[in-house]
Design a protein around this motif. Structure first.
Motif, PDB file in Angstrom:
ATOM      1  N   VAL A   1      61.945  49.063  96.452  1.00 40.76           N
ATOM      2  CA  VAL A   1      61.335  48.313  97.551  1.00 40.76           C
ATOM      3  C   VAL A   1      61.225  49.231  98.769  1.00 40.76           C
ATOM      4  O   VAL A   1      62.006  50.187  98.917  1.00 40.76           O
ATOM      5  CB  VAL A   1      62.192  47.058  97.886  1.00 40.76           C
ATOM      6  CG1 VAL A   1      63.497  47.429  98.558  1.00 40.76           C
ATOM      7  CG2 VAL A   1      61.417  46.069  98.740  1.00 40.76           C
TER       8      VAL A   1
ATOM      9  N   GLU B   1      64.611  44.200 106.324  1.00 46.08           N
ATOM     10  CA  GLU B   1      64.053  43.709 105.061  1.00 46.08           C
ATOM     11  C   GLU B   1      64.793  44.308 103.870  1.00 46.08           C
ATOM     12  O   GLU B   1      65.090  43.623 102.895  1.00 46.08           O
ATOM     13  CB  GLU B   1      62.556  44.054 104.967  1.00 46.08           C
ATOM     14  CG  GLU B   1      61.699  43.211 105.896  1.00 46.08           C
ATOM     15  CD  GLU B   1      60.266  43.726 105.990  1.00 46.08           C
ATOM     16  OE1 GLU B   1      59.393  42.935 106.380  1.00 46.08           O
ATOM     17  OE2 GLU B   1      60.015  44.919 105.700  1.00 46.08           O
TER      18      GLU B   1
ATOM     19  N   ASN C   1      67.227  42.495 100.951  1.00 49.62           N
ATOM     20  CA  ASN C   1      66.553  42.437  99.648  1.00 49.62           C
ATOM     21  C   ASN C   1      67.571  42.213  98.516  1.00 49.62           C
ATOM     22  O   ASN C   1      68.584  42.904  98.438  1.00 49.62           O
ATOM     23  CB  ASN C   1      65.776  43.749  99.437  1.00 49.62           C
ATOM     24  CG  ASN C   1      65.001  43.728  98.144  1.00 49.62           C
ATOM     25  OD1 ASN C   1      65.516  44.093  97.096  1.00 49.62           O
ATOM     26  ND2 ASN C   1      63.766  43.275  98.206  1.00 49.62           N
TER      27      ASN C   1
END
Ligand code: ATP
Length: 265
Positions: free
Chosen positions: A241, A247, A251
């Motif tokens: 990712v 973020e 995750n």
């Protein structure tokens, strides 16, 4: 959050070239696919981290970007120029500054002389001849400036072998910066450092010029997430990712990789 690490922000005619573009990069060692189809873009002035557990392929990726290892697939562009087939020395001349995971310092020389050699293009050859070629005032001035920037002015006359691990990392950054790079690649700079040394190093990296694009390969997730604008996580050679530090921190796959394993940091 993106599946692969594209640059956000202005693109198209007139926009400055990304500092770094890698596309479909791969490296196979015999039966081991160390890096598998990694793509990434680093915008001008952007700071990006690459994290992942042991064996994720971070070091192999770094070496392909720095020019130490030839990819078996994909391309590397630096400042708009395809450098896939260029070695490390040519990439350095194009403006790639980098540090090394295994120290590249001249341990028997003084701190200042290490930076002066780097200022003159610090190759092994330069080391052999450095005493016979006069150091100009300009080289010394630039070296002293960088030592001040990394907080090593007081150690300038000491021998490298007498520096702590943390100070040696600071010196390596001074040596990378003295060539006035257009992009800086940092290879696991915190590896082997104590908590106090990590804090010093973190402050030093934070204070680097904001215009300098930085790619930071780092096993230590906290450090990488604290120092960068975007982070890419890899596992088993593959992209997991890419996103902002928040973020990536949130995750689920990253949590599983870092918290669900014995080799977490
Ligand atoms: P670490 O955090 O432990 O340094 P890493 O994410 O940097 O790990 P790499 O060192 O790039 O991972 O290794 C990725 C994979 O490629 C591993 O399985 C490793 O054993 C393999 N590998 C790396 N270099 C070579 C090599 N020169 N020859 C054979 N296999 C290699």
């Amino acid at each position: 959050m993106t599946d692969q690490a594209k640059v956000p922000g202005p693109q198209g005619p007139g926009a400055p070239a990304p500092a770094l573009v890698i596309a479909g990069l791969g490296k196979r060692y015999g039966g081991v696919q160390a890096v598998d189809g990694i793509s990434l873009e680093l915008a001008p002035g952007e700071r990006m981290g690459v994290i992942g557990p042991n064996g994720a392929g971070k070091t192999t990726l770094f070496k392909m970007i720095a020019g130490d290892v030839r990819p078996t697939a994909g391309t590397v562009e630096i400042l708009g120029r395809d450098v896939t087939r260029m070695g490390a020395a040519r990439r350095a001349r194009l403006g790639v500054g980098r540090t090394f995971q295994v120290s590249n310092l001249f341990r028997d020389m003084s701190v200042l002389d290490n930076v002066r050699v780097a200022a003159r293009g610090g190759t092994a050859k330069a080391r052999v001849f450095w005493r016979t070629q006069g150091m100009t005032d300009d080289v010394t001035r630039r070296a002293l400036e960088q030592l001040e920037a990394v907080g090593l002015t007081a150690r300038q006359d000491d021998t490298v072998a007498d520096l702590s691990h943390g100070e040696q990392r600071q010196l390596e950054i001074a040596m990378a910066l003295v060539g006035e790079p257009a992009i800086l690649l940092l290879d696991e700079p915190a590896a082997g450092l104590s908590a106090v040394e990590r804090t010093t190093l973190r402050g030093l990296i934070e204070d680097l010029p904001r215009t300098l694009p930085i790619l930071l390969i780092e096993h230590d997730m906290t450090l990488a997430l604290g120092l960068t604008d975007r982070v890419m996580c890899m596992e088993n050679g593959r992209h997991v990712v890419t996103g902002t530090p928040d973020e990536v921190r949130e995750n689920e796959k990253v949590k599983e990789i870092y918290l669900g394993r014995r080799d977490k940091k």
